[in-house]
Design a protein around this motif. Structure first.
Motif, PDB file in Angstrom:
ATOM      1  N   VAL A 230       0.811  -1.220   0.000  1.00 43.28           N
ATOM      2  CA  VAL A 230       0.000   0.000   0.000  1.00 43.28           C
ATOM      3  C   VAL A 230       0.846   1.272   0.000  1.00 43.28           C
ATOM      4  N   ARG A 231       2.118   1.201   0.381  1.00 50.42           N
ATOM      5  CA  ARG A 231       2.924   2.419   0.504  1.00 50.42           C
ATOM      6  C   ARG A 231       2.957   3.260  -0.776  1.00 50.42           C
ATOM      7  N   PRO A 232       3.045   2.639  -1.986  1.00 48.84           N
ATOM      8  CA  PRO A 232       3.043   3.483  -3.191  1.00 48.84           C
ATOM      9  C   PRO A 232       1.748   4.261  -3.403  1.00 48.84           C
ATOM     10  N   HIS A 233       0.706   3.913  -2.646  1.00 42.68           N
ATOM     11  CA  HIS A 233      -0.588   4.565  -2.830  1.00 42.68           C
ATOM     12  C   HIS A 233      -0.914   5.560  -1.718  1.00 42.68           C
ATOM     13  N   LEU A 234       0.040   5.785  -0.807  1.00 42.80           N
ATOM     14  CA  LEU A 234      -0.172   6.747   0.261  1.00 42.80           C
ATOM     15  C   LEU A 234       0.268   8.126  -0.204  1.00 42.80           C
ATOM     16  N   GLY A 235      -0.367   9.150   0.342  1.00 42.80           N
ATOM     17  CA  GLY A 235       0.029  10.513   0.007  1.00 42.80           C
ATOM     18  C   GLY A 235       1.410  10.835   0.566  1.00 42.80           C
ATOM     19  N   ARG A 236       2.044  11.803  -0.026  1.00 42.76           N
ATOM     20  CA  ARG A 236       3.403  12.158   0.399  1.00 42.76           C
ATOM     21  C   ARG A 236       3.443  12.753   1.802  1.00 42.76           C
ATOM     22  N   GLU A 237       2.386  13.433   2.177  1.00 43.39           N
ATOM     23  CA  GLU A 237       2.407  14.145   3.457  1.00 43.39           C
ATOM     24  C   GLU A 237       2.098  13.251   4.648  1.00 43.39           C
ATOM     25  N   VAL A 238       1.357  12.163   4.437  1.00 39.72           N
ATOM     26  CA  VAL A 238       0.921  11.300   5.544  1.00 39.72           C
ATOM     27  C   VAL A 238       1.361   9.872   5.251  1.00 39.72           C
ATOM     28  N   ASP A 239       2.258   9.346   6.071  1.00 38.83           N
ATOM     29  CA  ASP A 239       2.841   8.032   5.804  1.00 38.83           C
ATOM     30  C   ASP A 239       2.333   6.963   6.759  1.00 38.83           C
ATOM     31  N   ARG A 240       1.382   7.292   7.627  1.00 39.07           N
ATOM     32  CA  ARG A 240       0.862   6.334   8.602  1.00 39.07           C
ATOM     33  C   ARG A 240      -0.384   5.655   8.043  1.00 39.07           C
ATOM     34  N   PRO A 241      -0.347   4.332   7.834  1.00 37.30           N
ATOM     35  CA  PRO A 241      -1.509   3.648   7.253  1.00 37.30           C
ATOM     36  C   PRO A 241      -2.788   3.822   8.060  1.00 37.30           C
ATOM     37  N   ASP A 242      -2.682   3.968   9.380  1.00 41.78           N
ATOM     38  CA  ASP A 242      -3.898   4.085  10.177  1.00 41.78           C
ATOM     39  C   ASP A 242      -4.563   5.456  10.037  1.00 41.78           C
ATOM     40  N   ASP A 243      -3.957   6.362   9.269  1.00 43.03           N
ATOM     41  CA  ASP A 243      -4.585   7.649   8.983  1.00 43.03           C
ATOM     42  C   ASP A 243      -5.430   7.612   7.713  1.00 43.03           C
ATOM     43  N   TYR A 244      -5.547   6.441   7.079  1.00 40.65           N
ATOM     44  CA  TYR A 244      -6.272   6.318   5.808  1.00 40.65           C
ATOM     45  C   TYR A 244      -7.572   5.545   6.023  1.00 40.65           C
ATOM     46  N   ILE A 245      -8.670   6.109   5.513  1.00 36.93           N
ATOM     47  CA  ILE A 245      -9.980   5.556   5.822  1.00 36.93           C
ATOM     48  C   ILE A 245     -10.255   4.252   5.084  1.00 36.93           C
ATOM     49  N   SER A 246      -9.511   3.954   4.023  1.00 39.34           N
ATOM     50  CA  SER A 246      -9.743   2.716   3.274  1.00 39.34           C
ATOM     51  C   SER A 246      -8.778   1.606   3.675  1.00 39.34           C
TER      52      SER A 246
END
Length: 290
Positions: A230-246
């Motif tokens: 999933v890392r290639p699909h995270l935004g540049r500013e937020v790298d913590r997976p638990d900050d993503y709603i999906s």
């Protein structure tokens, strides 16, 4: 109003009839409420796959998750939808999306419309379907009065306006998509703002509409492979997976609590995963049974 959870699985290509049947039956045995079929070239054609899924299961609803709406003539689509609803004894749930992979349009020999035009096509198609199914003389008649529940998937403001106007279920894609098909996932903070605008647009319909989200990955405490994917699909500013709603992270109990909290905070009660996460979600379904 707290809406009960529903769980869906989107089943992707299978190499044989037997493997498709086995996956559908496994989804039912694991407690999934909905079996979904995507609409991309190189994958099974959605409507025949839905009809077979209905033949080999008893309980789950069947949905298109989601049709590339610009591929379809709305009037001819209405006939297909009514036929499938009839042949599945009213178990169909119709999902519409705007389409986003430009190469698929080129391969099909279809001009790739602008984003604005694709959204307009979803609106026009939803209106045509509603009009057809409301007419007493329309044939073939769908089993479900007024036609199957309509799921509209999107993330942009205009697409969510169309969903607020027409959908029984709003599927929050929670990702920005490029024309090449690359997804950049949305943070929970971004999602919260969009959902607030959506609820405002829904107005008095808000309590009657389900909110769906496609969970892209379940990341356990030591699941380094899923995290790397999933890392290639995270935004540049937020790298913590638990900050993503999906994304769901942590133990099974942690993931269940994340879903409860998101239901309470945002009204998201309909959870879909891809078939590679079907077994991983099954214990969480058990934890969240009403």
């Amino acid at each position: 109003m707290v809406r009960r959870f529903r769980f869906g699985v989107n089943i992707r290509p299978t190499g044989s009839r037997r493997s498709w049947v086995d996956k559908c039956r496994r989804a039912e045995s694991l407690g999934f409420d909905v079996i979904g079929v995507p609409d991309h070239l190189g994958m099974l054609s959605p409507f025949p796959a839905v009809i077979l899924a209905a033949e080999v299961t008893e309980r789950p609803r069947l949905n298109t998750f989601v049709l590339n709406t610009p591929f379809y003539n709305p009037v001819l689509l209405a006939r297909d939808v009514a036929t499938v609803d009839l042949l599945t004894d009213g178990r169909l749930e119709l999902g519409l999306g705007a389409g986003y992979v430009e190469a698929e349009f080129a391969e099909a020999g279809i001009t790739f419309p602008t984003a604005r035009r694709r959204v307009d096509q979803v609106r026009d198609t939803a209106s045509t379907l509603r009009r057809c199914f409301a007419a007493d003389a329309y044939r073939p008649r769908p089993v479900q009065a007024g036609g199957p529940p309509l799921l509209i998937a999107g993330w942009g403001d205009r697409m969510l306006e169309v969903a607020a106007e027409h959908a029984d279920i709003v599927a929050l894609t929670s990702a920005a998509t490029s024309n090449s098909g690359h997804l950049t996932l949305a943070t929970e903070a971004d999602a919260a703002a969009r959902i607030a605008r959506l609820h405002h647009s829904l107005s008095e319909r808000a309590d009657a509409v389900d909110l769906n989200i496609l969970v892209q990955a379940l990341i356990g405490p030591r699941d380094t492979d899923a995290l790397a994917q999933v890392r290639p699909h995270l935004g540049r500013e937020v790298d913590r997976p638990d900050d993503y709603i999906s994304l769901l992270t942590g133990t099974e109990q942690d993931m269940a609590e994340q879903l409860r909290r998101r239901r309470d905070a945002y009204g998201i009660n309909y959870i879909t995963v891809l078939d590679n996460n079907m077994d991983a979600l099954a214990p969480i379904i058990e934890l969240l049974k009403d």
